[in-house]
Design a protein around this motif. Structure first.
Motif, PDB file in Angstrom:
ATOM      1  N   ALA A 276      47.527  97.774  14.024  1.00  0.00           N
ATOM      2  CA  ALA A 276      47.731  97.099  12.681  1.00  0.00           C
ATOM      3  C   ALA A 276      46.158  96.468  12.315  1.00  0.00           C
ATOM      4  O   ALA A 276      46.008  96.345  11.072  1.00  0.00           O
ATOM      5  CB  ALA A 276      48.743  95.952  12.774  1.00  0.00           C
ATOM      6  N   ASP A 277      45.572  96.189  13.316  1.00  0.00           N
ATOM      7  CA  ASP A 277      44.071  95.569  13.071  1.00  0.00           C
ATOM      8  C   ASP A 277      43.454  96.589  11.963  1.00  0.00           C
ATOM      9  O   ASP A 277      42.374  95.967  11.501  1.00  0.00           O
ATOM     10  CB  ASP A 277      43.459  94.855  14.261  1.00  0.00           C
ATOM     11  CG  ASP A 277      43.978  93.539  14.583  1.00  0.00           C
ATOM     12  OD1 ASP A 277      44.816  92.826  14.095  1.00  0.00           O
ATOM     13  OD2 ASP A 277      43.185  93.111  15.501  1.00  0.00           O
ATOM     14  N   GLN A 278      43.590  97.486  12.470  1.00  0.00           N
ATOM     15  CA  GLN A 278      42.514  98.743  11.695  1.00  0.00           C
ATOM     16  C   GLN A 278      42.865  98.799  10.248  1.00  0.00           C
ATOM     17  O   GLN A 278      41.865  99.100   9.649  1.00  0.00           O
ATOM     18  CB  GLN A 278      42.685 100.040  12.233  1.00  0.00           C
ATOM     19  CG  GLN A 278      42.188 100.169  13.808  1.00  0.00           C
ATOM     20  CD  GLN A 278      42.383 101.403  14.404  1.00  0.00           C
ATOM     21  OE1 GLN A 278      42.601 102.338  13.705  1.00  0.00           O
ATOM     22  NE2 GLN A 278      42.227 101.483  15.712  1.00  0.00           N
ATOM     23  N   LEU A 279      44.045  98.258   9.870  1.00  0.00           N
ATOM     24  CA  LEU A 279      44.309  98.367   8.432  1.00  0.00           C
ATOM     25  C   LEU A 279      44.246  96.948   7.652  1.00  0.00           C
ATOM     26  O   LEU A 279      44.589  96.672   6.561  1.00  0.00           O
ATOM     27  CB  LEU A 279      45.800  98.708   8.265  1.00  0.00           C
ATOM     28  CG  LEU A 279      46.120 100.333   8.605  1.00  0.00           C
ATOM     29  CD1 LEU A 279      47.697 100.445   8.638  1.00  0.00           C
ATOM     30  CD2 LEU A 279      45.460 101.157   7.836  1.00  0.00           C
ATOM     31  N   LEU A 280      43.802  95.984   8.707  1.00  0.00           N
ATOM     32  CA  LEU A 280      43.735  94.436   8.025  1.00  0.00           C
ATOM     33  C   LEU A 280      42.397  94.421   7.565  1.00  0.00           C
ATOM     34  O   LEU A 280      41.305  94.733   7.876  1.00  0.00           O
ATOM     35  CB  LEU A 280      43.770  93.661   9.334  1.00  0.00           C
ATOM     36  CG  LEU A 280      44.010  92.128   9.212  1.00  0.00           C
ATOM     37  CD1 LEU A 280      45.390  91.853   8.446  1.00  0.00           C
ATOM     38  CD2 LEU A 280      44.160  91.386  10.387  1.00  0.00           C
ATOM     39  N   ALA A 281      42.575  93.645   6.181  1.00  0.00           N
ATOM     40  CA  ALA A 281      41.415  93.227   5.513  1.00  0.00           C
ATOM     41  C   ALA A 281      40.845  92.020   5.870  1.00  0.00           C
ATOM     42  O   ALA A 281      39.632  91.708   5.922  1.00  0.00           O
ATOM     43  CB  ALA A 281      41.679  93.173   3.911  1.00  0.00           C
ATOM     44  N   ARG A 282      41.720  91.063   6.147  1.00  0.00           N
ATOM     45  CA  ARG A 282      41.451  89.485   6.388  1.00  0.00           C
ATOM     46  C   ARG A 282      42.833  88.772   6.850  1.00  0.00           C
ATOM     47  O   ARG A 282      43.884  89.357   6.618  1.00  0.00           O
ATOM     48  CB  ARG A 282      40.840  89.061   5.375  1.00  0.00           C
ATOM     49  CG  ARG A 282      41.586  88.744   4.054  1.00  0.00           C
ATOM     50  CD  ARG A 282      40.834  88.132   3.091  1.00  0.00           C
ATOM     51  NE  ARG A 282      41.669  88.293   1.835  1.00  0.00           N
ATOM     52  CZ  ARG A 282      41.972  89.131   0.653  1.00  0.00           C
ATOM     53  NH1 ARG A 282      41.101  90.113   0.935  1.00  0.00           N
ATOM     54  NH2 ARG A 282      42.638  88.925  -0.218  1.00  0.00           N
ATOM     55  N   TYR A 283      42.581  87.747   7.454  1.00  0.00           N
ATOM     56  CA  TYR A 283      43.564  86.854   7.916  1.00  0.00           C
ATOM     57  C   TYR A 283      42.997  85.613   8.022  1.00  0.00           C
ATOM     58  O   TYR A 283      41.792  85.146   8.222  1.00  0.00           O
ATOM     59  CB  TYR A 283      44.125  87.229   9.238  1.00  0.00           C
ATOM     60  CG  TYR A 283      43.240  87.100  10.558  1.00  0.00           C
ATOM     61  CD1 TYR A 283      43.284  85.754  10.980  1.00  0.00           C
ATOM     62  CD2 TYR A 283      42.428  87.962  10.993  1.00  0.00           C
ATOM     63  CE1 TYR A 283      42.387  85.630  12.155  1.00  0.00           C
ATOM     64  CE2 TYR A 283      41.647  87.842  12.142  1.00  0.00           C
ATOM     65  CZ  TYR A 283      41.518  86.614  12.522  1.00  0.00           C
ATOM     66  OH  TYR A 283      40.859  86.187  13.817  1.00  0.00           O
ATOM     67  N   SER A 284      43.883  84.356   7.767  1.00  0.00           N
ATOM     68  CA  SER A 284      43.643  83.085   7.773  1.00  0.00           C
ATOM     69  C   SER A 284      44.869  82.310   8.359  1.00  0.00           C
ATOM     70  O   SER A 284      45.867  82.634   8.053  1.00  0.00           O
ATOM     71  CB  SER A 284      43.019  82.806   6.389  1.00  0.00           C
ATOM     72  OG  SER A 284      44.156  82.812   5.554  1.00  0.00           O
ATOM     73  N   TYR A 285      44.457  81.153   8.892  1.00  0.00           N
ATOM     74  CA  TYR A 285      45.523  79.936   9.358  1.00  0.00           C
ATOM     75  C   TYR A 285      45.655  78.971   8.412  1.00  0.00           C
ATOM     76  O   TYR A 285      44.645  78.760   7.792  1.00  0.00           O
ATOM     77  CB  TYR A 285      45.190  79.702  10.601  1.00  0.00           C
ATOM     78  CG  TYR A 285      45.260  80.645  12.075  1.00  0.00           C
ATOM     79  CD1 TYR A 285      46.357  80.766  12.311  1.00  0.00           C
ATOM     80  CD2 TYR A 285      44.203  81.201  12.380  1.00  0.00           C
ATOM     81  CE1 TYR A 285      46.519  81.807  13.436  1.00  0.00           C
ATOM     82  CE2 TYR A 285      44.290  82.179  13.306  1.00  0.00           C
ATOM     83  CZ  TYR A 285      45.341  82.628  13.917  1.00  0.00           C
ATOM     84  OH  TYR A 285      45.718  83.398  14.930  1.00  0.00           O
ATOM     85  N   TYR A 286      46.606  78.176   8.230  1.00  0.00           N
ATOM     86  CA  TYR A 286      46.712  77.112   7.520  1.00  0.00           C
ATOM     87  C   TYR A 286      48.047  76.292   7.874  1.00  0.00           C
ATOM     88  O   TYR A 286      49.018  76.966   8.714  1.00  0.00           O
ATOM     89  CB  TYR A 286      46.884  77.465   5.959  1.00  0.00           C
ATOM     90  CG  TYR A 286      48.208  78.272   5.610  1.00  0.00           C
ATOM     91  CD1 TYR A 286      49.510  77.582   4.947  1.00  0.00           C
ATOM     92  CD2 TYR A 286      48.151  79.495   5.690  1.00  0.00           C
ATOM     93  CE1 TYR A 286      50.314  78.178   4.594  1.00  0.00           C
ATOM     94  CE2 TYR A 286      49.341  80.264   5.174  1.00  0.00           C
ATOM     95  CZ  TYR A 286      50.355  79.580   4.765  1.00  0.00           C
ATOM     96  OH  TYR A 286      51.289  80.329   4.179  1.00  0.00           O
ATOM     97  N   LYS A 287      47.893  75.171   7.538  1.00  0.00           N
ATOM     98  CA  LYS A 287      49.338  74.271   7.849  1.00  0.00           C
ATOM     99  C   LYS A 287      50.235  74.201   6.411  1.00  0.00           C
ATOM    100  O   LYS A 287      49.762  73.897   5.341  1.00  0.00           O
ATOM    101  CB  LYS A 287      49.176  73.024   8.030  1.00  0.00           C
ATOM    102  CG  LYS A 287      48.267  72.892   9.553  1.00  0.00           C
ATOM    103  CD  LYS A 287      49.512  73.118  10.642  1.00  0.00           C
ATOM    104  CE  LYS A 287      48.968  72.829  11.865  1.00  0.00           C
ATOM    105  NZ  LYS A 287      48.790  71.371  12.246  1.00  0.00           N
TER     106      LYS A 287
END
Length: 412
Positions: free
Chosen positions: A102-113
């Motif tokens: 899945a990481d190879q298709l991933l553009a970005r990720y982010s954490y939040y509350k």
């Protein structure tokens, strides 16, 4: 490329005003435009109304292991949305093989509350009934401030994978679904919306996000309630429900009722009104998330059957003519071409000719004419007219038994 396109359109429009046909060999601008359409009208979506490629999940920590597990679950959700198929990963082995990467298709990720997880929490289990129930319970008992991770996947990479897997693709422009739902507890019946019953409507939103279905809720103002009340919805008075739904722009109407017995069990029913037909599904169980998914899945499965397109290169192409009247300006022409290029079923688009305020396009499609009509019907500016005979192509032998679609462009 944008500047080149602008100049090409301006030159084309000046030729049209001087009476040139775009199939005239004397028109160099026409040749350039035909090349442009052939190259740049491939499988793509110009304007997306539903974000198919972003998924929000609840996590316990920011560890790499949790992120990898969550990314795989998020990609499963994306596959369900873009194919319109709940069992996409089971049906298409190539999709299942790519879950681990899945990481190879991933553009970005982010954490939040998230301070309101009961509203914004998205199911992090997508493929099985038991997993959906687990996610629902997690939503109901979510913390007051939940750590979330949002994944955004690469649209073109996902689409290319679907093509390689011969899996369907359902474009992001999707009909809105109007939901009428009544909940009965004891002797009291309540029409559900986000203000009166936020928990019930929140479950519907979770199910709808999972399938990529845009949902609308009734206003429930005095005028509306004077014509339709909770008892009418409970009795499935479809004539009244459909009449009250006419004030809204929608592609389907989903009507539901659910009641809890003294045993704690819930019993309910969904009625889908879509394309001049009705379908009913019954429910009994202890989990309201399962009831919400039943209704949304009913809608999504029906719509996906009409709008999802298999874009495998192995499928034979069909060539059709699309004739559009009412093109009075360069802006009209530009918007029309963008609308056609937004339809994933059209692999290529070739401009045949322009005559006064009419444009004629040849399109190579991977589906039959009826599905093209359904996809173009999502564009409110195109008004379908009676079909006409195919205009002969002077460079290519006319196709046998081929017809065209005739539209009038109505500027919105």
């Amino acid at each position: 490329m944008t500047i080149l396109l602008k100049h090409l359109f301006e030159y084309l429009y000046s030729l049209r005003m001087r009476g040139y046909s775009l199939i005239d060999s004397r028109s160099n601008g026409a040749a350039l435009l035909l090349v442009f359409f052939s190259i740049h009208s491939s499988f793509s979506v110009a304007a997306e109304f539903i974000d198919l490629y972003s998924v929000k999940l609840a996590v316990d920590s920011e560890t790499k292991q949790q992120r990898l597990v969550a990314s795989r679950k998020a990609l499963e959700t994306v596959f369900v949305r873009v194919t319109g198929d709940n069992d996409a990963v089971k049906k298409y082995p190539l999709l299942a093989e790519n879950i681990a990467a899945a990481d190879q298709l991933l553009a970005r990720y982010s954490y939040y509350k998230d301070s309101k997880p009961s509203v914004h929490y998205e199911t992090n289990q997508v493929m099985t009934k038991n997993a959906r129930i687990t996610a629902g319970r997690m939503l109901e008992h979510a913390q007051s401030s939940q750590l979330m991770i949002e994944f955004s996947f690469k649209p073109e990479a996902v689409k290319q994978l679907l093509m390689s897997a011969s899996a369907p693709f359902w474009q992001a422009s999707r009909p809105e679904v109007l939901i009428w739902l009544v909940v009965q507890e004891g002797a009291e019946r309540t029409i559900v919306n986000s203000e009166l019953s936020p928990s019930h409507f929140g479950r519907l939103e979770v199910a709808a996000r999972r399938r990529g279905i845009p949902v609308a809720q009734p206003l429930l103002d005095l005028e509306e309630l004077s014509k339709l009340n909770e008892n009418d919805i409970w009795a499935s008075s479809m004539d009244k429900i459909i009449a009250s739904s006419d004030r809204y722009s929608h592609g389907a109407v989903l009507t539901g009722k659910i009641s809890r017995r003294t045993s704690g069990q819930w019993y309910g029913q969904w009625t889908l009104s879509y394309q001049n037909s009705e379908q009913v599904e019954f429910f009994s169980g202890s989990d309201l998330f399962e009831f919400s998914h039943l209704g949304i899945d009913l809608v999504a499965d029906k719509m996906a059957n009409d709008y999802a397109v298999v874009t495998s290169e192995k499928r034979p192409n069909n060539e059709w003519m699309i004739h559009v009247d009412g093109i009075h300006s360069l802006q009209d022409f530009t918007q029309l071409s963008q609308s056609l290029r937004a339809v994933p079923a059209l692999k290529s688009i070739r401009l045949h000719s322009v005559d006064q305020s009419s444009c004629y396009f040849y399109v190579d499609a991977v589906v039959q004419l009826q599905k093209i009509k359904a996809l173009l019907a999502l564009n409110g500016s195109l008004e379908l007219q009676l079909p006409k005979d195919l205009i002969p192509n002077i460079e290519v032998e006319p196709l046998i038994d081929t017809t065209s679609l005739h539209y009038i462009w109505r500027q919105r």
